[in-house]
Design a protein around this motif. Structure first.
Motif, PDB file in Angstrom:
ATOM      1  N   VAL A  28       7.537  24.540  -4.904  1.00  0.00           N
ATOM      2  CA  VAL A  28       6.233  24.137  -5.430  1.00  0.00           C
ATOM      3  C   VAL A  28       5.961  24.783  -6.789  1.00  0.00           C
ATOM      4  N   GLN A  29       5.524  23.973  -7.729  1.00  0.00           N
ATOM      5  CA  GLN A  29       5.212  24.425  -9.080  1.00  0.00           C
ATOM      6  C   GLN A  29       3.748  24.828  -9.172  1.00  0.00           C
ATOM      7  N   MET A  30       3.501  26.000  -9.772  1.00  0.00           N
ATOM      8  CA  MET A  30       2.136  26.480  -9.947  1.00  0.00           C
ATOM      9  C   MET A  30       1.509  25.856 -11.201  1.00  0.00           C
ATOM     10  N   TRP A  31       0.203  25.700 -11.150  1.00  0.00           N
ATOM     11  CA  TRP A  31      -0.516  25.238 -12.324  1.00  0.00           C
ATOM     12  C   TRP A  31      -0.472  26.288 -13.433  1.00  0.00           C
ATOM     13  N   ILE A  32      -0.311  25.845 -14.680  1.00  0.00           N
ATOM     14  CA  ILE A  32      -0.353  26.685 -15.864  1.00  0.00           C
ATOM     15  C   ILE A  32      -1.357  26.057 -16.824  1.00  0.00           C
ATOM     16  N   ASP A  33      -2.116  26.889 -17.503  1.00  0.00           N
ATOM     17  CA  ASP A  33      -3.093  26.363 -18.454  1.00  0.00           C
ATOM     18  C   ASP A  33      -2.427  25.423 -19.457  1.00  0.00           C
ATOM     19  N   GLY A  34      -3.066  24.308 -19.712  1.00  0.00           N
ATOM     20  CA  GLY A  34      -2.531  23.386 -20.699  1.00  0.00           C
ATOM     21  C   GLY A  34      -2.867  21.945 -20.393  1.00  0.00           C
ATOM     22  N   ILE A  35      -2.363  21.073 -21.254  1.00  0.00           N
ATOM     23  CA  ILE A  35      -2.548  19.623 -21.118  1.00  0.00           C
ATOM     24  C   ILE A  35      -1.281  19.054 -20.493  1.00  0.00           C
ATOM     25  N   TYR A  62      -5.566  21.562 -17.311  1.00  0.00           N
ATOM     26  CA  TYR A  62      -5.819  22.650 -16.366  1.00  0.00           C
ATOM     27  C   TYR A  62      -6.295  23.873 -17.130  1.00  0.00           C
ATOM     28  N   ASP A  63      -7.399  24.444 -16.674  1.00  0.00           N
ATOM     29  CA  ASP A  63      -7.989  25.632 -17.290  1.00  0.00           C
ATOM     30  C   ASP A  63      -8.244  26.649 -16.178  1.00  0.00           C
ATOM     31  N   SER A  64      -7.567  27.786 -16.231  1.00  0.00           N
ATOM     32  CA  SER A  64      -7.689  28.790 -15.174  1.00  0.00           C
ATOM     33  C   SER A  64      -9.079  29.413 -15.117  1.00  0.00           C
ATOM     34  N   ASN A  65      -9.866  29.257 -16.184  1.00  0.00           N
ATOM     35  CA  ASN A  65     -11.237  29.775 -16.160  1.00  0.00           C
ATOM     36  C   ASN A  65     -12.149  28.918 -15.283  1.00  0.00           C
ATOM     37  N   SER A  66     -11.835  27.642 -15.174  1.00  0.00           N
ATOM     38  CA  SER A  66     -12.561  26.753 -14.264  1.00  0.00           C
ATOM     39  C   SER A  66     -11.539  25.824 -13.622  1.00  0.00           C
ATOM     40  N   PRO A  67     -10.717  26.371 -12.738  1.00  0.00           N
ATOM     41  CA  PRO A  67      -9.536  25.636 -12.254  1.00  0.00           C
ATOM     42  C   PRO A  67      -9.868  24.431 -11.375  1.00  0.00           C
ATOM     43  N   SER A  92       0.854  -1.180   0.000  1.00  0.00           N
ATOM     44  CA  SER A  92       0.000   0.000   0.000  1.00  0.00           C
ATOM     45  C   SER A  92       0.891   1.230   0.000  1.00  0.00           C
ATOM     46  N   SER A  93       0.275   2.415  -0.137  1.00  0.00           N
ATOM     47  CA  SER A  93       1.077   3.633  -0.142  1.00  0.00           C
ATOM     48  C   SER A  93       1.741   3.872   1.202  1.00  0.00           C
ATOM     49  N   ASN A  94       1.265   3.216   2.247  1.00  0.00           N
ATOM     50  CA  ASN A  94       1.898   3.342   3.555  1.00  0.00           C
ATOM     51  C   ASN A  94       3.294   2.741   3.574  1.00  0.00           C
ATOM     52  N   ASP A  95       3.618   1.959   2.560  1.00  0.00           N
ATOM     53  CA  ASP A  95       4.933   1.343   2.462  1.00  0.00           C
ATOM     54  C   ASP A  95       5.910   2.203   1.668  1.00  0.00           C
ATOM     55  N   MET A  96       5.472   3.374   1.222  1.00  0.00           N
ATOM     56  CA  MET A  96       6.323   4.267   0.438  1.00  0.00           C
ATOM     57  C   MET A  96       6.745   5.463   1.285  1.00  0.00           C
ATOM     58  N   ASP A  97       7.952   5.979   1.041  1.00  0.00           N
ATOM     59  CA  ASP A  97       8.374   7.193   1.720  1.00  0.00           C
ATOM     60  C   ASP A  97       8.725   8.308   0.750  1.00  0.00           C
ATOM     61  N   ALA A  98       9.007   7.986  -0.516  1.00  0.00           N
ATOM     62  CA  ALA A  98       9.362   9.001  -1.503  1.00  0.00           C
ATOM     63  C   ALA A  98       9.278   8.393  -2.892  1.00  0.00           C
ATOM     64  N   PHE A  99       9.127   9.253  -3.890  1.00  0.00           N
ATOM     65  CA  PHE A  99       9.157   8.818  -5.276  1.00  0.00           C
ATOM     66  C   PHE A  99       9.562  10.007  -6.134  1.00  0.00           C
ATOM     67  N   ALA A 100       9.779   9.780  -7.423  1.00  0.00           N
ATOM     68  CA  ALA A 100      10.210  10.839  -8.338  1.00  0.00           C
ATOM     69  C   ALA A 100       9.134  11.093  -9.374  1.00  0.00           C
ATOM     70  N   VAL A 101       8.988  12.366  -9.777  1.00  0.00           N
ATOM     71  CA  VAL A 101       7.954  12.749 -10.730  1.00  0.00           C
ATOM     72  C   VAL A 101       8.559  13.545 -11.885  1.00  0.00           C
ATOM     73  N   TRP A 102       8.104  13.209 -13.100  1.00  0.00           N
ATOM     74  CA  TRP A 102       8.416  13.964 -14.312  1.00  0.00           C
ATOM     75  C   TRP A 102       7.106  14.465 -14.900  1.00  0.00           C
ATOM     76  N   ALA A 103       7.162  15.570 -15.650  1.00  0.00           N
ATOM     77  CA  ALA A 103       5.944  16.074 -16.290  1.00  0.00           C
ATOM     78  C   ALA A 103       6.293  16.908 -17.514  1.00  0.00           C
ATOM     79  N   TYR A 104       5.434  16.825 -18.521  1.00  0.00           N
ATOM     80  CA  TYR A 104       5.507  17.779 -19.625  1.00  0.00           C
ATOM     81  C   TYR A 104       4.104  18.342 -19.871  1.00  0.00           C
ATOM     82  N   ARG A 105       4.052  19.514 -20.545  1.00  0.00           N
ATOM     83  CA  ARG A 105       2.795  20.236 -20.748  1.00  0.00           C
ATOM     84  C   ARG A 105       2.777  20.853 -22.145  1.00  0.00           C
ATOM     85  N   SER A 106       1.610  20.834 -22.782  1.00  0.00           N
ATOM     86  CA  SER A 106       1.426  21.536 -24.052  1.00  0.00           C
ATOM     87  C   SER A 106       0.201  22.439 -23.934  1.00  0.00           C
TER      88      SER A 106
END
Length: 333
Positions: free
Chosen positions: A91-98, A157-162, A49-63
């Protein structure tokens, strides 16, 4: 001409609990405008379960839309447990896009055992054929004690209806969970040794053009100082006689191994075998070698329990296969 963005990261499961950080830590929740995550896993093998995790790594791209090529937004960021929430620094802020998110457990680390080479491929043009997203250029599973997992999630993410709720990361197991058990109906039978060997323990995942969720065994990796092409695992035994009522006893359990077809020795393959030695009463030692059959093929997220029935004359082998809750570890951050 195909163009790719390759971001190599070396991963290890060693010393996760001893890592310290000098920068300030910012907790992230779904109530903030910053991107937050959620999950459900925490330790070395196997993760239940997630209780067995202490850290992980994340990657992301956006268009900006489906017609534009994406830009890298996150490059293997360190996401860690902070109290009851998942947090990360800067902390990274949300930006409009996919957005397309991918995560790997265990998290990146440059030193230690159980090394993993990771690439993150970002689509750059319409002719790109190679698999985009996380690829594992090599995984050193020599110790069979690391529960390698990945998660993927898309968000618009759409800032008009976030919607700034936590990104749900449903982790799934990339490895197979394998064990060896023994049983007998013979009185005063003592198992003196058992060795399970011949399986590939170094591999690559999603590194070719044939599609996702593909493993390939490797014989060697230049980055590894010592190369072990196949694994060997020996049971720790206490010298006590087995119960004679036919109860199966696990002597090797929770080995986390690369999905593969067990070798039978055909076509030049090295056979995958179990070598077992036992005694009955005051009699001499009996030694048997059993070859693991090619069927069933090991699959990611499945459990395989091979049970040996020991007797005075022969040894037989039975196989139990079960699902291992392949994708039930959701992490929200």
């Amino acid at each position: 001409m195909r163009v790719f963005s390759h971001i190599p990261v070396w991963l290890s499961a060693a010393a996760l609990l001893s890592m310290t950080y000098s920068c300030s830590k910012t907790e992230v929740t779904g109530q903030q405008a910053g991107i937050a995550f959620s999950t459900a896993v925490e330790t070395k093998a196997p993760v239940e379960s997630s209780n067995d995790m202490d850290a992980f790594a994340v990657w992301a791209y956006r268009s900006d839309d489906n017609a534009t090529y994406p830009e890298e937004e996150m490059n293997g960021i360190h996401v860690y447990r902070s109290g009851s929430v998942w947090a990360y620094d800067n902390v990274q802020m949300w930006i409009d896009g996919i957005w397309h998110f991918e995560a790997v457990y265990p998290e990146p680390q440059t030193l230690g055992t159980n090394m993993i080479g990771v690439q993150f491929n970002i689509p750059k043009n319409e002719d790109q054929e190679e698999w985009d997203g996380v690829s594992i250029s090599y995984f050193d599973g020599t110790d069979a004690d690391v529960d390698l997992m990945i998660a993927k999630q898309d968000r618009t993410y759409d800032s008009n209806s976030p919607d700034a709720s936590a990104v749900n990361l449903p982790f799934k197991h990339l490895l197979s969970r394998v064990g060896i058990a023994v049983k007998t109906t013979t009185e005063d039978l003592t198992l003196t040794s058992l060795t399970f060997k011949g399986m590939g323990v170094i591999g690559a995942y999603n590194t070719n053009e044939s599609g996702e969720d593909k493993w390939m065994l490797l014989n060697s990796v230049p980055e590894l100082e010592s190369v072990i092409s196949t694994g060997t695992f020996k049971a720790s035994l206490d010298g006590s006689p087995l119960l004679s009522d036919g109860t199966a006893v696990d002597v090797l359990s929770d080995l986390l191994l690369i999905p593969q077809t067990p070798g039978t020795g055909a076509g030049g393959q090295q056979p995958m075998t179990v070598d077992v030695t036992y005694t009955v009463g005051s009699g001499g030692a009996e030694t048997k070698t059993l070859t693991i059959p090619a069927d069933p093929v090991w699959a990611p997220g499945s459990r395989y329990r091979y049970t040996l029935t020991l007797g005075t004359a022969d040894v037989t082998l039975d196989i139990d296969v079960a699902e291992w809750d392949e994708e039930n570890y959701s992490v929200r951050w």
